[in-house]
Design a protein around this motif. Structure first.
Motif, PDB file in Angstrom:
ATOM      1  N   PRO A  79       0.808  -1.213   0.000  1.00 59.69           N
ATOM      2  CA  PRO A  79       0.000   0.000   0.000  1.00 59.69           C
ATOM      3  C   PRO A  79       0.845   1.270   0.000  1.00 59.69           C
ATOM      4  N   ILE A 107       0.951   4.803   1.607  1.00 59.01           N
ATOM      5  CA  ILE A 107       0.393   5.478   2.778  1.00 59.01           C
ATOM      6  C   ILE A 107       1.004   6.874   2.888  1.00 59.01           C
ATOM      7  N   HIS A 127       1.750  -0.391   9.738  1.00 62.77           N
ATOM      8  CA  HIS A 127       2.124  -1.445   8.796  1.00 62.77           C
ATOM      9  C   HIS A 127       1.620  -2.797   9.292  1.00 62.77           C
ATOM     10  N   THR A 136      -2.096  -2.982   8.722  1.00 60.52           N
ATOM     11  CA  THR A 136      -2.404  -3.111   7.297  1.00 60.52           C
ATOM     12  C   THR A 136      -2.168  -4.535   6.816  1.00 60.52           C
ATOM     13  N   VAL A 137      -1.121  -5.157   7.313  1.00 56.38           N
ATOM     14  CA  VAL A 137      -0.851  -6.563   6.981  1.00 56.38           C
ATOM     15  C   VAL A 137      -1.964  -7.444   7.544  1.00 56.38           C
ATOM     16  N   ALA A 180      -1.934  -7.104   3.311  1.00 54.36           N
ATOM     17  CA  ALA A 180      -0.796  -6.540   2.581  1.00 54.36           C
ATOM     18  C   ALA A 180       0.466  -7.294   2.984  1.00 54.36           C
ATOM     19  N   PRO A 197       4.245  -7.196   4.350  1.00 50.21           N
ATOM     20  CA  PRO A 197       4.998  -6.233   5.160  1.00 50.21           C
ATOM     21  C   PRO A 197       5.991  -5.414   4.342  1.00 50.21           C
ATOM     22  N   CYS A 252       4.595  -2.272   2.474  1.00 52.02           N
ATOM     23  CA  CYS A 252       4.078  -1.105   3.196  1.00 52.02           C
ATOM     24  C   CYS A 252       5.086   0.037   3.152  1.00 52.02           C
ATOM     25  N   LYS A 253       4.623   1.186   2.666  1.00 47.23           N
ATOM     26  CA  LYS A 253       5.466   2.377   2.562  1.00 47.23           C
ATOM     27  C   LYS A 253       4.668   3.560   3.097  1.00 47.23           C
ATOM     28  N   THR A 254       5.263   4.299   4.016  1.00 46.52           N
ATOM     29  CA  THR A 254       4.572   5.450   4.595  1.00 46.52           C
ATOM     30  C   THR A 254       5.430   6.692   4.453  1.00 46.52           C
ATOM     31  N   ILE A 267      -4.579   5.881   2.700  1.00 48.54           N
ATOM     32  CA  ILE A 267      -3.978   4.587   2.354  1.00 48.54           C
ATOM     33  C   ILE A 267      -4.525   4.165   1.002  1.00 48.54           C
ATOM     34  N   LEU A 295      -4.737   1.258  -1.646  1.00 51.98           N
ATOM     35  CA  LEU A 295      -4.610  -0.197  -1.780  1.00 51.98           C
ATOM     36  C   LEU A 295      -5.012  -0.620  -3.188  1.00 51.98           C
TER      37      LEU A 295
END
Length: 118
Positions: A2, A4, A26, A29-30, A35, A37, A40-42, A69, A71
């Motif tokens: 995702p 983020i 993260h 979200t997983v 998602a 791990p 996951c980027k924020t 977020i 997705l």
């Protein structure tokens, strides 16, 4: 995915545990949206100026946090709602309540079919 993005008022820089929030987000979200791990980027973006209603922005009596977020399409509305609620709960845990009135929001959106990455 995702993707983020966390936009927030700079007035809460000192009170926002961004690293802890990102790790917890993260994980949520997983768990909730299935998602990966490593996907996951924020990105955090502090706003230098926040205006609220008719109040004097220089007083910094209010702060805003909005989490978006993105997705890949296919998650149910229930999954998106669960993740949004988790985001709000995590913000409460990772922002100290010692300053301006906090206005927090979150949204989950489907990434457009044109989404690509490398």
């Amino acid at each position: 995915m995702p993707q983020i993005t966390v936009d927030y008022s700079h007035a809460i820089d000192h009170a926002f545990d961004r690293a802890g929030f990102a790790r917890a987000l993260h994980g949520a979200t997983v768990e909730i949206a299935a998602a990966k791990p490593e996907a996951c980027k924020t990105q955090f973006r502090a706003s230098g100026f926040t205006a609220y209603g008719y109040e004097d922005p220089e007083a910094e009596e209010h702060a805003v946090v909005h989490v978006t977020i993105g997705l890949l399409a296919g998650r149910s509305e229930e999954t998106k709602a669960r993740l949004t609620e988790a985001v709000l709960a995590l913000l409460r845990e990772h922002i100290e309540d010692d300053g301006p009135v906090l206005h927090a929001s979150a949204e989950i959106r489907d990434l457009d079919a044109s989404y690509r990455k490398f």
